[in-house]
Scaffold this active site. Structure first.
Site, short mmCIF file in Angstrom:
data_model
loop_
_atom_site.label_atom_id
_atom_site.label_comp_id
_atom_site.label_asym_id
_atom_site.label_seq_id
_atom_site.Cartn_x
_atom_site.Cartn_y
_atom_site.Cartn_z
N SER A 74 40.85 69.30 -10.52
CA SER A 74 42.13 69.51 -9.78
C SER A 74 42.84 67.79 -9.58
O SER A 74 43.87 68.11 -9.26
CB SER A 74 42.63 70.09 -8.65
OG SER A 74 41.85 69.68 -7.65
N SER A 81 36.32 67.97 -8.91
CA SER A 81 37.60 67.45 -9.06
C SER A 81 37.98 66.57 -8.90
O SER A 81 39.89 65.77 -9.36
CB SER A 81 38.25 68.50 -7.91
OG SER A 81 38.85 70.07 -8.01
N LYS A 124 47.10 61.80 -4.45
CA LYS A 124 47.19 63.01 -5.94
C LYS A 124 48.06 64.42 -4.24
O LYS A 124 48.34 64.16 -2.85
CB LYS A 124 45.76 63.85 -4.97
CG LYS A 124 46.12 65.18 -5.84
CD LYS A 124 44.10 65.97 -5.63
CE LYS A 124 43.99 67.02 -5.84
NZ LYS A 124 42.62 67.43 -5.94
#
Length: 549
Positions: free
Chosen positions: A213, A237, A132
């Site tokens: 996210s 997330s 990420k």
């Protein structure tokens, strides 16, 4: 919780599709196009064979093929790079990957050279992984949390977990898109959108939301753009994109995986964790993520709780004799979701587990406002410390807010930054409001969960992770349904795993198991037994892309 409206005022109306109910989609190979390999000129017949056989391949299967000489780390990396260019950047334009690593092939070649010399580092040797874009890498890639304000931020030092991955021989393939600032910018945000990376799309229905996210990490794994991926979670997330993208996601106990080198939201709740297609791959990746880091003191105190090998818990009879608590109040109003839950409960009982009706969700839900207060205080403190030491132009949260205002058309074309601004207005971590909220939500949630687990002699609490994906709506924000099971484990810091459960309206739905701190091993075992009986993972068949705006 106001920051993403995850637990409030949602509707599944956007998913109403005539004639669809709980269904299993046909496993369909995604269309392959002939394209020139821009990564290198080292393509071969074995490379093309790897491309044909890549879908749903596990880490152990990839290792066996490399050991047999059918694959090399280099050819495997080339295949994934090609897939990303065809599927993610062209074709459906999933936009899961925000940046490719120009060093990926050189890392792969080095791992091949080691293997040829008789050295292998373990199960991640030569395995391509995506991480990420809020995780530092000391290379040519940026770390931006998806924000235009953070462009140019190149870390001087790897995040601790990245060091662990490099030591394990993993090939850092690139970085994944995410909800900007890990979905902590606006209360009306659209998950999966960032000003730098654009809108990540759900591979099962491209007009729909990938959740956030860790949107890019979840989508990349679901679409077979990598072998495994790493995401981060504060509340939902990892487990949210795992659920709606039909993959496995584990949010570890806070402190099991180091947070140093990760752009923070809340030191009380933040953690990194695996996103994979199987529970076994999640356990394998977790083995290499955990570890004591002197730069993150909580990991040092947690070191005594580490397991040497989390795969040892993966037994098909791991649910036998287990007591699993499920909220007796119906989750939501959707009949197809209710049927899916009943099917999941049947799976547990058929595996030898016992379902125990419990009541706890209403008590946990009342802690949402306090949780949001804690996040805002800790975000301001943590992000200011990160930015002050980073290599980008932004040196404080106030700098980010000012940049966004000065570049509103590009940085904030759809939703604004009220969460950043309200965080900036707060004081330090000695404020009574913060200390009161921390005690209420963090300590309070643990007391609620510990009590229900103890009184009912539970091995885990379970339930539907969340409903199917809502539609992408960058103008008015996410509209999630009334089923969302991320909060209890998030605010307590407890571990939580989501595993594919079935399909509703042709979209994936996950099933959650969570329990007390450092119970990752037993939870992985229960999720594995559930996965092996249920076999609910469905490979996405891509549909035409929606227009990009």
């Amino acid at each position: 919780m106001k920051r993403r409206n995850f637990l409030r005022d949602g509707s599944l109306a956007s998913l109403a599709m005539a004639g669809l109910a709980i269904t299993a989609c046909q496993n369909t190979s995604d269309a392959k196009k002939d394209s020139k390999d821009t990564a290198s000129n080292e393509s071969s017949k074995s490379d093309q064979s790897a491309n044909d056989d890549l879908n749903e391949t596990t880490v152990r299967e990839l290792q066996r093929k490399m050991e047999a000489g059918v694959l090399t780390a280099t050819s495997l990396t080339e295949v994934y790079l090609r897939r990303i260019r065809e599927i993610d950047q062209g074709g459906p334009k999933l936009r899961a990957v925000i940046e490719l690593n120009p060093d990926a092939l050189s890392i792969a070649r080095a791992m091949d050279a080691e293997r040829a010399a008789g050295k292998t580092r373990g199960l991640l040797h030569g395995i391509p992984v995506l991480i990420k874009d809020n995780i530092d890498t000391a290379d040519s890639m940026q770390t931006t949390a998806g924000a235009l304000a953070m462009e140019g931020n190149k870390a001087s030092k790897d995040a601790f977990l990245v060091t662990r991955l490099r030591e394990a021989g993993a090939v850092l393939l690139g970085k994944t898109n995410l909800s900007e600032w890990a979905n902590f910018r606006s209360s009306s945000s659209c998950s999966g959108w960032s000003s730098r990376g654009g809108q990540t799309l759900n591979p099962y229905l491209l007009s729909h939301n990938p959740c956030g996210s860790s949107s890019g990490s979840g989508v990349a794994v679901a679409a077979n753009l990598c072998a495994i991926a790493v995401g981060t979670e504060t509340d939902g997330s990892i487990t949210c994109p795992a659920s709606v993208n039909g993959v496995v996601g584990l949010k570890p106990t806070v402190g099991l995986v180091s947070r140093s080198g990760i752009i923070p939201i809340s030191h009380t709740q933040d953690t990194a964790g695996p996103l994979t297609r199987t529970v076994e791959d999640t356990a394998i990746l977790l083995n290499y993520l955990v570890g004591a880091d002197a730069a993150d003191n909580i990991t040092v105190s947690a070191a005594a709780n580490l397991e040497k090998d989390y795969t040892r818990f993966l037994q098909t009879d791991a649910l036998k004799g287990k007591r699993i608590g499920i909220e007796k109040k119906p989750q939501g109003k959707n009949q197809f979701m209710h049927r899916l839950l009943e099917k999941a409960k049947d799976t547990i009982t058929q595996a030898g587990g016992t379902i125990v009706d419990i009541e706890y969700l209403d008590s946990i839900s009342k802690l949402g406002d306090a949780e949001f207060t804690v996040m805002k205080y800790e975000f301001k403190s943590g992000v200011n410390k990160y930015l002050a030491a980073a290599n980008g132009k932004m040196k404080s949260l106030q700098d980010v807010i000012a940049f966004n205002k000065a570049n509103e058309d590009k940085a904030m074309p759809y939703f604004k930054q009220e969460t950043l601004e309200s965080s900036q207005e707060l004081g330090d971590l000695e404020q009574p409001d913060y200390l009161k909220a921390l005690k209420e939500c963090h300590d309070g949630s643990k007391q609620i969960l510990d009590k229900v687990i103890l009184e009912n002699k539970l091995d885990a609490i379970a339930g539907i992770t969340m409903g199917p994906a809502c539609a992408v709506d960058r103008w008015y924000g996410d509209r999630w349904g009334d089923v969302f099971l991320t909060q209890p484990a998030a605010i307590s810091g407890y571990p939580h795993i989501s595993v594919p459960c079935g399909m509703v309206y042709g979209l994936p739905v996950g099933f959650s198991f969570f329990s007390k701190a450092f119970s990752e091993g037993p939870l992985l075992g229960m999720a594995y037994a559930f996965e092996q009986m249920n076999k609910a993972r469905v490979h996405p068949a891509f549909t035409p892309a929606i227009p990009q705006i």
